[in-house]
Design an enzyme around this catalytic site. Structure first.
Site, PDB file in Angstrom:
ATOM      1  N   CYS A   1       0.815  -1.221   0.000  1.00  0.00           N
ATOM      2  CA  CYS A   1       0.000   0.000   0.000  1.00  0.00           C
ATOM      3  C   CYS A   1       0.845   1.265   0.000  1.00  0.00           C
ATOM      4  O   CYS A   1       0.617   2.181  -0.794  1.00  0.00           O
ATOM      5  CB  CYS A   1      -0.967  -0.021   1.182  1.00  0.00           C
TER       6      CYS A   1
ATOM      7  N   HIS B   1      -2.361   1.100   7.197  1.00  0.00           N
ATOM      8  CA  HIS B   1      -2.727   1.031   5.777  1.00  0.00           C
ATOM      9  C   HIS B   1      -2.916   2.435   5.213  1.00  0.00           C
ATOM     10  O   HIS B   1      -3.219   3.384   5.943  1.00  0.00           O
ATOM     11  CB  HIS B   1      -4.010   0.220   5.615  1.00  0.00           C
TER      12      HIS B   1
ATOM     13  N   HIS C   1      -5.951   1.301  -3.908  1.00  0.00           N
ATOM     14  CA  HIS C   1      -4.952   0.896  -2.920  1.00  0.00           C
ATOM     15  C   HIS C   1      -4.483  -0.522  -3.187  1.00  0.00           C
ATOM     16  O   HIS C   1      -5.162  -1.316  -3.837  1.00  0.00           O
ATOM     17  CB  HIS C   1      -5.493   1.014  -1.492  1.00  0.00           C
TER      18      HIS C   1
END
Length: 371
Positions: A273, A318, A330
């Site tokens: 990510c 994240h 993402h």
């Protein structure tokens, strides 16, 4: 090491090296062999980032060890760095100097690297994202510039881009009195960009720095830190004469859709990510830290109602890139790939666990209306 000594070492680490991803702090404290001495000394060993850290450690332990000699065999990284790059398409950066260690990130072809100490065929390096880690020594090469980029005596000789000019105006035996340094004024934006040259690798990944040499119709000739020249499609290069827009960030990120999720990955072969964020922003001329928690510390806060393309959404551990509105792209571990999801409960790609765990929304670039 006693519990008191451990506490002293931990105190110094907290002050001088709170994040071991970017600051080296590898320290052990051991007692010397007693021999005939009833109060054997202690030995401070390992590697730290700076002389200041070393002196703080010695001071702490000497205060604790009244009547005992404190000796040190610490190595200091500061001042020992060597400018390097890599001529491989991509190389793993590991947390420890062996192939089974965790991949913490990757370095891309032609990356600007600083190399430090060696161990068992590995070199400790600092990456463009600020990370410290280990790469195989065979992956590294000296940064070079092509000879006809500069004023040199022998037009067939390549010279190091690292400044080792001596007082006589030569560098590595080559006259460089009037030489201007190789500077990155462009960056590759396409995830896998083929180039016309006789060098390997045959493709370069997005996020690779380059220097623009010339243009011809729809192509551009560039050079890399490796000294290699190549001809690329003009659409695959962003010029650093201006910072790209949030829409540009999204355009790069979208090219990675369906790319497999890979912890520490940075390319179309596999990406995580924060790696997707790093590459997408690097491709428009903006360097950000490597990890999501580091990225979260930057930028300005925005509200969900005001999200624009390129803004970042943060979740526990994240990060995602806003497409504007409720959608975001993402590298999502649960999906095992780069995908698009939404904060809108009515959207087909809504993920409740994500929508309910947003911790921050940040903007790194000027709002579209402010340009």
């Amino acid at each position: 090491m006693t519990s008191v000594e451990e506490l002293a070492v931990q105190r110094v680490k907290t002050v001088h090296a709170p994040d071991d991803r970017v600051v080296c702090f590898e320290v052990t404290v051991e007692a010397e062999d007693e021999g005939d001495d009833e109060t054997p000394g202690i030995v401070l060993a390992g590697t730290v980032q700076t002389d200041r850290t070393k002196e703080s450690l010695l001071e702490e332990l000497r205060q604790l060890s009244t009547g005992r000699t404190v000796r040190d065999s610490l190595s200091v990284l500061e001042g020992t760095g060597e400018a390097m790059t890599t001529d491989l398409h991509v190389s793993a950066v590991r947390g420890e100097p062996h192939e089974d260690a965790e991949q913490v990130t990757q370095v891309l072809y032609g990356a600007e690297l600083t190399a430090y100490d060696s161990r068992d065929g590995w070199r400790r390096v600092r990456t463009p994202g600020g990370y410290l880690g280990w790469v195989e020594a065979t992956a590294l090469t000296d940064p070079r510039v092509a000879a006809d980029d500069v004023d040199v005596t022998d037009p067939g000789t390549a010279v190091d881009a690292v400044d080792t000019t001596d007082p006589r105006g030569t560098r590595n035996g080559v006259d460089v009195t009037n030489q201007s340094e190789w500077r990155p004024d462009g960056v590759v934006t396409a995830p896998t960009t083929p180039h016309q040259s006789n060098a390997t690798p045959e493709t370069v990944p997005a996020g690779v720095d380059c220097h623009l040499e010339s243009r011809d119709d729809e192509e551009v000739t560039v050079s890399f830190r490796t000294g290699v020249r190549a001809t690329l499609p003009e659409t695959a290069i962003h010029e650093r004469t201006s910072t790209g827009t949030g829409a540009d960030v999204v355009a790069v990120a979208r090219q990675f859709l369906r790319t497999p999720y890979e912890w520490g990955g940075m390319t179309i072969e596999g990406i995580d990510c924060s790696g997707l964020v790093w590459v997408a922003y690097a491709s428009v001329g903006v360097t950000v830290p490597r990890d999501a928690d580091q990225q979260r510390d930057l930028g300005t806060d925005v509200s969900q109602d005001n999200l624009e393309p390129g803004d970042l959404l943060f979740f526990p551990g994240h990060v995602a890139i806003s497409l504007g509105g409720s959608e975001f792209v993402h590298a999502y571990g649960s999906a095992e790939q780069v995908t698009v999801n939404s904060l809108d409960p009515s959207h087909a790609e809504y993920v409740e666990s994500l929508a309910e765990s947003v911790t921050a929304m940040k903007r790194f670039l000027p709002a579209e209306g402010a340009r």
